[in-house]
Enzyme design. Structure first.
Site, short mmCIF file in Angstrom:
data_model
loop_
_atom_site.label_atom_id
_atom_site.label_comp_id
_atom_site.label_asym_id
_atom_site.label_seq_id
_atom_site.Cartn_x
_atom_site.Cartn_y
_atom_site.Cartn_z
N ASN A 203 0.87 -1.18 0.00
CA ASN A 203 0.00 0.00 0.00
C ASN A 203 0.91 1.23 0.00
O ASN A 203 1.48 1.57 1.02
CB ASN A 203 -0.89 -0.02 1.25
CG ASN A 203 -1.69 1.27 1.41
OD1 ASN A 203 -1.83 2.04 0.46
ND2 ASN A 203 -2.21 1.50 2.60
N LYS B 294 0.18 4.28 -0.24
CA LYS B 294 -0.42 5.47 0.37
C LYS B 294 -0.18 6.69 -0.53
O LYS B 294 -0.07 6.55 -1.75
CB LYS B 294 0.11 5.70 1.78
CG LYS B 294 0.03 4.45 2.66
CD LYS B 294 0.21 4.77 4.11
CE LYS B 294 0.33 3.47 4.89
NZ LYS B 294 0.05 3.64 6.31
N HIS C 200 -9.57 1.17 4.68
CA HIS C 200 -8.29 1.37 5.38
C HIS C 200 -8.53 2.35 6.53
O HIS C 200 -9.31 3.29 6.40
CB HIS C 200 -7.24 1.92 4.41
CG HIS C 200 -5.86 1.91 5.00
ND1 HIS C 200 -5.44 2.85 5.90
CD2 HIS C 200 -4.83 1.06 4.84
CE1 HIS C 200 -4.19 2.58 6.27
NE2 HIS C 200 -3.80 1.49 5.63
N GLU D 95 -6.94 4.75 7.61
CA GLU D 95 -6.70 6.17 7.29
C GLU D 95 -7.91 6.76 6.56
O GLU D 95 -8.23 7.94 6.74
CB GLU D 95 -5.40 6.32 6.48
CG GLU D 95 -4.19 6.10 7.38
CD GLU D 95 -2.96 5.54 6.68
OE1 GLU D 95 -2.87 5.61 5.44
OE2 GLU D 95 -2.08 5.01 7.39
N GLU E 118 -5.80 -4.90 10.43
CA GLU E 118 -4.78 -3.88 10.61
C GLU E 118 -5.04 -3.12 11.90
O GLU E 118 -5.81 -2.15 11.91
CB GLU E 118 -4.81 -2.90 9.43
CG GLU E 118 -4.49 -3.52 8.10
CD GLU E 118 -3.82 -2.53 7.18
OE1 GLU E 118 -2.72 -2.83 6.70
OE2 GLU E 118 -4.37 -1.43 6.95
N GLY F 9 2.13 2.20 10.58
CA GLY F 9 3.08 3.31 10.42
C GLY F 9 3.76 3.73 11.72
O GLY F 9 4.39 4.77 11.79
N SER G 264 3.09 -2.30 10.27
CA SER G 264 4.55 -2.33 10.42
C SER G 264 5.16 -3.69 10.09
O SER G 264 6.10 -4.14 10.77
CB SER G 264 4.96 -1.86 11.82
OG SER G 264 4.52 -0.52 12.04
C1 PEP Z 1 -0.87 0.10 5.74
O1 PEP Z 1 -0.74 1.17 5.16
O2 PEP Z 1 -1.85 -0.60 5.47
C2 PEP Z 1 0.14 -0.31 6.71
C3 PEP Z 1 -0.01 -1.44 7.34
O3 PEP Z 1 1.21 0.54 6.89
P1 PEP Z 1 2.62 0.17 7.60
O4 PEP Z 1 3.07 -1.15 7.04
O5 PEP Z 1 3.52 1.30 7.23
O6 PEP Z 1 2.35 0.09 9.06
#
Ligand code: PEP
Length: 253
Positions: free
Chosen positions: A9, A11, A95, A97, A167, A173, A213
């Site tokens: 992803n 972003k 997601h 976000e 998630e 992040g 992460s």
């Molecule tokens: C994501 O954007 O779905 C995500 C899990 O980000 P990260 O791996 O940076 O935590």
């Protein structure tokens, strides 16, 4: 037996030149053990570039969101059909976000899931709890609410061929990763919640990815858990060696 899937992803990151370098590196050095499926979900303007570079390769592509509408007076939105026109396979919906920064409610996420389906895309349906919710013992209640919103609309059958991503918001992040046990527990809960509403084994076939992460250093132990079917990867998907190593780890399980 579910096969593993690793999805990047990107972003709100990227640019034509940098994307080209990154995708070329992924194409140059695919994992030696490439049995896991792999995809990148790019910003809308780069779907054409992804299609141009990845068509015919082992890497699929898709979008990070999709409009709940198919067409009309919805300034700024991008429909599933538009995303699909660029050969995309996937669309992320829900997601955290999008939920927290852009106000996508459970109901809106369900509509986006349906819109992705109408366009022939595979939705990657994201769920997850915040740190406050986890610390208050509310993880399962949050996951149940988010999953039930979808099940109440389309039934478990609506999840056939889709992907779910667990998630935990506190791990996205932040550099904090759920332990493999925390991930497994959440995945078992989600699968059980879906299984309770169906009789045709959809839940058993459903890929449930972990996101939060994921890096080369922790991917193998997460993917070794029986109910963790791969990863949705943010930051590490922007670094070719990291992402290839995560893909490799998925292929090894
Ligand atoms: C994501 O954007 O779905 C995500 C899990 O980000 P990260 O791996 O940076 O935590």
């Amino acid at each position: 037996m579910r096969s593993k899937v690793v999805v990047g992803n990107w972003k709100l990151n990227g640019g034509l030149a940098g994307n080209e370098t990154l995708l070329a590196a992924l194409l140059r050095e695919p994992p030696r053990n490439g049995s896991a499926a792999c995809a990148v979900c790019v910003p809308f303007p780069y779907l054409a570039q992804a299609q141009g570079m990845l068509a015919g390769s082992a890497i699929a592509w898709g979008s990070q969101d999709v409009s709940r509408y198919d067409q009309g007076a919805y300034t700024g939105d991008v429909s599933g059909k538009m995303v699909a026109e660029f050969g995309s396979r996937y669309a992320i919906v829900g997601h955290s976000e999008r939920r927290t920064v852009f106000g996508d409610s459970d109901a809106i996420v369900v509509e986006k899931f349906a819109a992705a389906r109408r366009a022939g895309l595979t939705p990657i349906f994201c769920v997850g709890e915040t740190l406050t919710e986890r610390e208050a013992g509310g993880t399962e209640a949050v996951l149940a609410r988010q999953v039930d919103a979808l099940l109440d609309k389309g039934g478990a059958a609506g999840l056939e061929g889709a992907i779910v991503a667990y998630e935990p918001v506190w791990a996205i992040g932040t550099g904090k990763t759920a332990t493999k046990q925390q991930a497994e527990e959440a995945h078992v809960f989600i699968r059980g919640r879906i299984a309770a509403k169906e009789q045709t084994n959809i839940a058993a076939r459903l890929p449930i990815l972990y996101g939060g992460s994921v890096k080369a250093a922790n991917a193998a132990e997460l993917f070794a858990m029986p109910n963790v079917d791969g990863g949705l990867v943010g930051g590490a998907s922007l670094v070719a060696e990291e992402f290839v190593a995560i893909w490799q780890a998925a292929g090894a399980h």
